[in-house]
Design a protein around this motif. Sequence first.
Motif, PDB file in Angstrom:
ATOM      1  N   MET A  93       0.829  -1.202   0.000  1.00 32.43           N
ATOM      2  CA  MET A  93       0.000   0.000   0.000  1.00 32.43           C
ATOM      3  C   MET A  93       0.870   1.260   0.000  1.00 32.43           C
ATOM      4  O   MET A  93       0.562   2.233  -0.701  1.00 32.43           O
ATOM      5  CB  MET A  93      -0.953   0.005   1.197  1.00 32.43           C
ATOM      6  N   ALA A  94       1.958   1.251   0.761  1.00 37.40           N
ATOM      7  CA  ALA A  94       2.865   2.407   0.786  1.00 37.40           C
ATOM      8  C   ALA A  94       3.432   2.668  -0.605  1.00 37.40           C
ATOM      9  O   ALA A  94       3.542   3.822  -1.034  1.00 37.40           O
ATOM     10  CB  ALA A  94       3.993   2.172   1.792  1.00 37.40           C
ATOM     11  N   ARG A  98       2.571   5.833  -3.309  1.00 33.32           N
ATOM     12  CA  ARG A  98       3.780   6.598  -3.657  1.00 33.32           C
ATOM     13  C   ARG A  98       4.450   7.250  -2.451  1.00 33.32           C
ATOM     14  O   ARG A  98       4.964   8.367  -2.530  1.00 33.32           O
ATOM     15  CB  ARG A  98       3.481   7.613  -4.730  1.00 33.32           C
ATOM     16  N   LYS A  99       4.402   6.551  -1.330  1.00 37.51           N
ATOM     17  CA  LYS A  99       5.116   7.041  -0.150  1.00 37.51           C
ATOM     18  C   LYS A  99       6.617   6.915  -0.436  1.00 37.51           C
ATOM     19  O   LYS A  99       7.052   5.992  -1.120  1.00 37.51           O
ATOM     20  CB  LYS A  99       4.749   6.221   1.078  1.00 37.51           C
ATOM     21  N   ARG A 124      12.718   1.956   0.298  1.00 38.26           N
ATOM     22  CA  ARG A 124      12.507   3.107  -0.585  1.00 38.26           C
ATOM     23  C   ARG A 124      11.807   2.648  -1.836  1.00 38.26           C
ATOM     24  O   ARG A 124      12.068   1.587  -2.356  1.00 38.26           O
ATOM     25  CB  ARG A 124      13.847   3.755  -0.946  1.00 38.26           C
ATOM     26  N   TRP A 125      10.923   3.462  -2.325  1.00 36.73           N
ATOM     27  CA  TRP A 125      10.130   3.131  -3.506  1.00 36.73           C
ATOM     28  C   TRP A 125      10.298   4.180  -4.592  1.00 36.73           C
ATOM     29  O   TRP A 125       9.338   4.711  -5.101  1.00 36.73           O
ATOM     30  CB  TRP A 125       8.647   3.051  -3.144  1.00 36.73           C
ATOM     31  N   THR A 129       5.777   2.002  -9.713  1.00 36.91           N
ATOM     32  CA  THR A 129       4.466   2.114 -10.340  1.00 36.91           C
ATOM     33  C   THR A 129       3.841   0.737 -10.443  1.00 36.91           C
ATOM     34  O   THR A 129       3.816   0.133 -11.497  1.00 36.91           O
ATOM     35  CB  THR A 129       4.560   2.731 -11.741  1.00 36.91           C
ATOM     36  N   ILE A 130       3.384   0.215  -9.322  1.00 44.23           N
ATOM     37  CA  ILE A 130       2.738  -1.089  -9.329  1.00 44.23           C
ATOM     38  C   ILE A 130       1.297  -0.878  -9.735  1.00 44.23           C
ATOM     39  O   ILE A 130       0.605  -0.046  -9.245  1.00 44.23           O
ATOM     40  CB  ILE A 130       2.832  -1.774  -7.961  1.00 44.23           C
TER      41      ILE A 130
END
Length: 130
Positions: A93-94, A98-99, A124-125, A129-130
């Motif tokens: 969800m994070a 786009r957290k 880190r993300w 773009t899932i």
Amino acid sequence: RNVFHAMSVSFWELDFSALAGMFGALRAKGVTSLRAHIAENPRFVRQMMEASQVVDVNDKSLQLFNATRDQLVGPVARFWPPASEHIFAASVMASLERKSHFEAETKFRTPDGVVFDLSSPDHRWPGTTI
């Protein structure tokens, strides 16, 4: 790649590309909230785990999990005990929200079944773009 393997903390290279198809199928069925869908269908979290793949791990991960690279490559589901599924869901969800990062304490399981506590310092993300 050399830096990845030389790090003194555990790093996993993961492939979440199958999740995009899963989320697309949900949207096609009219699901507008993944959070609500998970609440109504808790088994979906395990399905996301089974679809998420470990591509590579660094040497510290091999040491931490007392395993070979071949033992760790494949679906991530086997490393997440059921009691930790909510943390996996929260990390997904994070990413979708786009957290910039995600931190959590959870339990993991080694290939030989030993469950241990793990404090993930910071996922880190960037550009996810899932």
